[in-house]
Design a protein around this motif. Structure first.
Motif, PDB file in Angstrom:
ATOM      1  N   HIS A 330       0.849  -1.191   0.000  1.00  0.00           N
ATOM      2  CA  HIS A 330       0.000   0.000   0.000  1.00  0.00           C
ATOM      3  C   HIS A 330       0.889   1.246   0.000  1.00  0.00           C
ATOM      4  CE1 HIS A 330      -3.961  -1.886   1.179  1.00  0.00           C
ATOM      5  NE2 HIS A 330      -3.123  -2.875   1.409  1.00  0.00           N
ATOM      6  N   THR A 331       0.433   2.293  -0.672  1.00  0.00           N
ATOM      7  CA  THR A 331       1.179   3.552  -0.633  1.00  0.00           C
ATOM      8  C   THR A 331       0.699   4.470   0.480  1.00  0.00           C
ATOM      9  OG1 THR A 331      -0.264   4.379  -2.408  1.00  0.00           O
ATOM     10  CG2 THR A 331       1.906   3.541  -3.040  1.00  0.00           C
ATOM     11  N   ALA A 332      -0.203   3.996   1.327  1.00  0.00           N
ATOM     12  CA  ALA A 332      -0.498   4.699   2.578  1.00  0.00           C
ATOM     13  C   ALA A 332       0.601   4.358   3.590  1.00  0.00           C
ATOM     14  CB  ALA A 332      -1.868   4.300   3.096  1.00  0.00           C
ATOM     15  N   SER A 333       0.591   5.066   4.716  1.00  0.00           N
ATOM     16  CA  SER A 333       1.658   4.894   5.705  1.00  0.00           C
ATOM     17  C   SER A 333       1.062   4.530   7.060  1.00  0.00           C
ATOM     18  CB  SER A 333       2.481   6.174   5.816  1.00  0.00           C
ATOM     19  OG  SER A 333       3.018   6.532   4.556  1.00  0.00           O
ATOM     20  N   GLU A 334       1.897   3.980   7.927  1.00  0.00           N
ATOM     21  CA  GLU A 334       1.405   3.435   9.185  1.00  0.00           C
ATOM     22  C   GLU A 334       2.485   3.561  10.266  1.00  0.00           C
ATOM     23  OE1 GLU A 334      -0.188   1.986  12.235  1.00  0.00           O
ATOM     24  OE2 GLU A 334      -1.545   1.923  10.517  1.00  0.00           O
ATOM     25  N   ASP A 335       2.079   4.100  11.409  1.00  0.00           N
ATOM     26  CA  ASP A 335       2.992   4.304  12.532  1.00  0.00           C
ATOM     27  C   ASP A 335       3.488   2.989  13.132  1.00  0.00           C
ATOM     28  OD1 ASP A 335       4.382   6.136  14.071  1.00  0.00           O
ATOM     29  OD2 ASP A 335       2.802   6.357  15.560  1.00  0.00           O
ATOM     30  N   PHE A 336       2.807   1.899  12.852  1.00  0.00           N
ATOM     31  CA  PHE A 336       3.242   0.572  13.296  1.00  0.00           C
ATOM     32  C   PHE A 336       4.668   0.280  12.849  1.00  0.00           C
ATOM     33  CE2 PHE A 336       3.270  -4.115  13.047  1.00  0.00           C
ATOM     34  CZ  PHE A 336       2.690  -4.464  14.255  1.00  0.00           C
ATOM     35  N   ALA A 337       5.102   0.953  11.790  1.00  0.00           N
ATOM     36  CA  ALA A 337       6.458   0.751  11.268  1.00  0.00           C
ATOM     37  C   ALA A 337       7.520   0.992  12.329  1.00  0.00           C
ATOM     38  CB  ALA A 337       6.698   1.681  10.080  1.00  0.00           C
TER      39      ALA A 337
END
Length: 393
Positions: A330-337
């Motif tokens: 996905h090209t969305a982002s996530e703080d889980f990273a």
């Protein structure tokens, strides 16, 4: 009757009521006071004694131990809402004007609470579980705040798993992939400065609006002409603001947006090209220019072994036909990273329904029919990764 079997209808109705209550009372990042209080109260009500509030501001971490196993697995949900006015007639629509759960964090929080309740009541694992309820995911700041508050030292864990709902994917479906699963997000702000004036005499000033419009178009050449076709990247202008009025040509313009990529080298190339294009466009129109470029989210990179385990657990819950490896990230982002940068883990997606409004849409709503899916998966992955006699790997 065991709630883990999913046959206790009253249990699922209670989770539905919790989710709708969270939806009706959305809170922005680091302001999740009501949400985190209810989360902590419910965790303690399940018989979990080790519940710590205020981690990273408004985060909550609960610890549950069973047996003598040495491994520790973390399960994470996000709690914050978005500054979006809700456009719905739902009986549980937002009561906080201008703020709504437009990304489904109300559902994520509820599923993790449901899993905690089942695991506290029934066990079925050998080791330690951490239930992490994170603030401020939408800002990309909540995980960092929890880590800065000593999360890994105070509540160490060996592996972490998390879920996100996916509109357009049927309820009952599960998707994830090893490696890059979500992109980095960089934010930018370009400021153009000239000399505003009367709309009838543009020759007497150095107005910025025409230059700003040209710059918005020029920025689209970064991905189209400056990056290799094999690279995945997105550059999006999301705001164009000026100091003008209807009969006055503006003297300043601000262009804001974000860029998405999966490789730090691509992120660096985007920034360099953006600065070059902005300076060149400003010079063409006789303007001054400055560029602020920040990196808010890092790429979300799933560990191959943890992803393999998540897919295996998901097949037990969703069935083989409903589980698949995602073809592309996905090209969305996530703080889980930020957590995945500390320990191995896997971030996955469950269906929210094919007719769902998109995430971050004023009419979006989490699909309560997905609550059992996510809850059962979190229970299953916890038990599988902390199976009796299991050591390491």
């Amino acid at each position: 009757m065991s709630v883990a079997t999913g046959q206790d209808a009253a249990f699922w109705e209670e989770l539905r009521a919790w989710r709708q209550d969270f939806h009706a009372h959305p809170e922005m990042g680091f302001e999740e006071h009501r949400t985190s209080r209810l989360v902590a109260e419910r965790l303690r009500g399940f018989g979990i004694a080790d519940v710590v509030e205020g981690v990273g501001g408004t985060g909550v971490v609960a610890t549950l131990r069973r047996g003598s196993g040495n491994r520790c697995i973390a399960l994470r949900a996000d709690m914050d809402a978005l500054r979006i006015p809700e456009d719905s007639a739902l009986p549980y629509r937002s009561r906080n004007p201008g703020v709504m759960h437009a990304c489904g964090h109300d559902g994520h929080t509820t599923m993790l609470l449901g899993a905690a309740r089942i695991l506290a009541a029934e066990g079925g694992f050998d080791g330690t579980l951490r239930f992490i309820f994170q603030p401020a995911e939408e800002w990309g700041k909540g995980a960092l705040a929890m880590l800065a508050d000593g999360l890994m030292a105070r509540f160490p864990f060996d592996e972490i798993h998390g879920l996100h709902n996916q509109p357009g994917l049927p309820v009952g479906a599960f998707r994830t992939r090893a490696g890059a699963v979500m992109s980095a997000e960089d934010n930018f702000e370009i400021l153009l400065r000239g000399l505003g004036g009367h709309a009838s005499r543009p020759q007497e000033g150095r107005e910025v609006l025409v230059a700003a419009c040209a710059l918005v178009l020029n920025l689209q050449t970064i991905v189209a002409r400056r990056l290799a076709p094999t690279e995945t990247a997105v550059v999006s202008v999301t705001e164009l603001l000026t100091d003008g009025t209807r009969n006055a040509l503006p003297g300043t313009a601000r262009i804001l947006g974000d860029a998405r990529s999966f490789d730090p080298a691509v992120s660096a190339a985007i920034e360099a090209e953006m600065r070059r294009i902005a300076a060149g466009t400003a010079a063409t129109y006789g303007l001054e220019c400055s560029v602020a470029y920040t990196r808010e989210f890092i790429p979300t990179i799933n560990d191959p072994a943890a992803t393999c385990a998540a897919l295996a657990s998901a097949r037990q819950v969703f069935g083989d036909a409903q589980v698949a490896e995602a073809a592309a990230p996905h090209t969305a982002s996530e703080d889980f990273a930020r957590f995945l940068a500390q320990v191995p883990g896997c971030f996955a997606f469950i269906g929210n329904g094919e007719a769902s409004r998109p995430l971050h849409n004023p009419g979006y709503d989490f699909n309560d029919d997905a609550l059992p899916d996510g809850t059962r998966f979190l229970v299953r992955i916890a038990r599988d990764r902390l199976a009796a006699g299991r050591e390491g790997g």
